[in-house]
Design a protein around this motif. Sequence first.
Motif, PDB file in Angstrom:
ATOM      1  N   PRO A   1       0.809  -1.219   0.000  1.00 21.87           N
ATOM      2  CA  PRO A   1       0.000   0.000   0.000  1.00 21.87           C
ATOM      3  C   PRO A   1       0.846   1.275   0.000  1.00 21.87           C
ATOM      4  O   PRO A   1       2.040   1.255   0.278  1.00 21.87           O
ATOM      5  N   THR A   2       0.188   2.375  -0.313  1.00 25.01           N
ATOM      6  CA  THR A   2       0.781   3.694  -0.140  1.00 25.01           C
ATOM      7  C   THR A   2       1.079   3.870   1.346  1.00 25.01           C
ATOM      8  O   THR A   2       0.302   3.435   2.197  1.00 25.01           O
ATOM      9  N   VAL A   3       2.208   4.498   1.665  1.00 22.93           N
ATOM     10  CA  VAL A   3       2.565   4.750   3.064  1.00 22.93           C
ATOM     11  C   VAL A   3       2.327   6.230   3.355  1.00 22.93           C
ATOM     12  O   VAL A   3       2.878   7.098   2.679  1.00 22.93           O
ATOM     13  N   CYS A   4       1.498   6.496   4.343  1.00 26.47           N
ATOM     14  CA  CYS A   4       1.178   7.874   4.718  1.00 26.47           C
ATOM     15  C   CYS A   4       1.623   8.142   6.154  1.00 26.47           C
ATOM     16  O   CYS A   4       1.405   7.336   7.040  1.00 26.47           O
ATOM     17  N   THR A   5       2.270   9.277   6.329  1.00 30.03           N
ATOM     18  CA  THR A   5       2.690   9.720   7.662  1.00 30.03           C
ATOM     19  C   THR A   5       2.148  11.125   7.891  1.00 30.03           C
ATOM     20  O   THR A   5       2.008  11.909   6.938  1.00 30.03           O
ATOM     21  N   PRO A   6       1.817  11.441   9.138  1.00 32.06           N
ATOM     22  CA  PRO A   6       1.304  12.791   9.416  1.00 32.06           C
ATOM     23  C   PRO A   6       2.306  13.859   8.982  1.00 32.06           C
ATOM     24  O   PRO A   6       3.513  13.705   9.177  1.00 32.06           O
ATOM     25  N   TYR A   7       1.799  14.922   8.381  1.00 37.86           N
ATOM     26  CA  TYR A   7       2.630  16.046   7.950  1.00 37.86           C
ATOM     27  C   TYR A   7       3.021  16.870   9.169  1.00 37.86           C
ATOM     28  O   TYR A   7       2.164  17.239   9.970  1.00 37.86           O
ATOM     29  N   VAL A   8       4.310  17.115   9.311  1.00 41.39           N
ATOM     30  CA  VAL A   8       4.801  17.928  10.420  1.00 41.39           C
ATOM     31  C   VAL A   8       5.482  19.159   9.817  1.00 41.39           C
ATOM     32  O   VAL A   8       6.550  19.041   9.199  1.00 41.39           O
ATOM     33  N   PRO A   9       4.861  20.345   9.937  1.00 41.60           N
ATOM     34  CA  PRO A   9       5.506  21.538   9.377  1.00 41.60           C
ATOM     35  C   PRO A   9       6.814  21.850  10.095  1.00 41.60           C
ATOM     36  O   PRO A   9       6.963  21.614  11.283  1.00 41.60           O
ATOM     37  N   SER A  10       7.783  22.373   9.329  1.00 42.68           N
ATOM     38  CA  SER A  10       9.082  22.672   9.935  1.00 42.68           C
ATOM     39  C   SER A  10       9.179  24.114  10.350  1.00 42.68           C
ATOM     40  O   SER A  10       8.403  24.938  10.035  1.00 42.68           O
TER      41      SER A  10
END
Length: 109
Positions: free
Chosen positions: A100-109
Amino acid sequence: SHLMYFKLPNGLVESAFGDTCDDGNSIINDGCSVQCQTEAGFTCTGSPSVCTSICGDGILVSGYENCDDGVNGVLVGCKPGCISGALSTFNCTGGNATSPTVCTPYVPS
């Protein structure tokens, strides 16, 4: 002697030949194989068969989906419909017919 029968796609789902679908064509990766079997990541109905990709099954179907991180029909980071990419709160990469596609939460820098 043994006779071998070869069935070509004709648009008729024929259970005597073991068909699970028959879209009447010999195009591969469209949901119904040349051997009239439903391909991974698709569901097919009718005769002639109409095949659609299964969004949320974790199988990224090239040409039909661009994001599918689903497990049992539940998406985590991909947008509903599996064709519009990731939700704005996730980064999603990869995916193919076996992973599957791997999704991780977006963490702004």
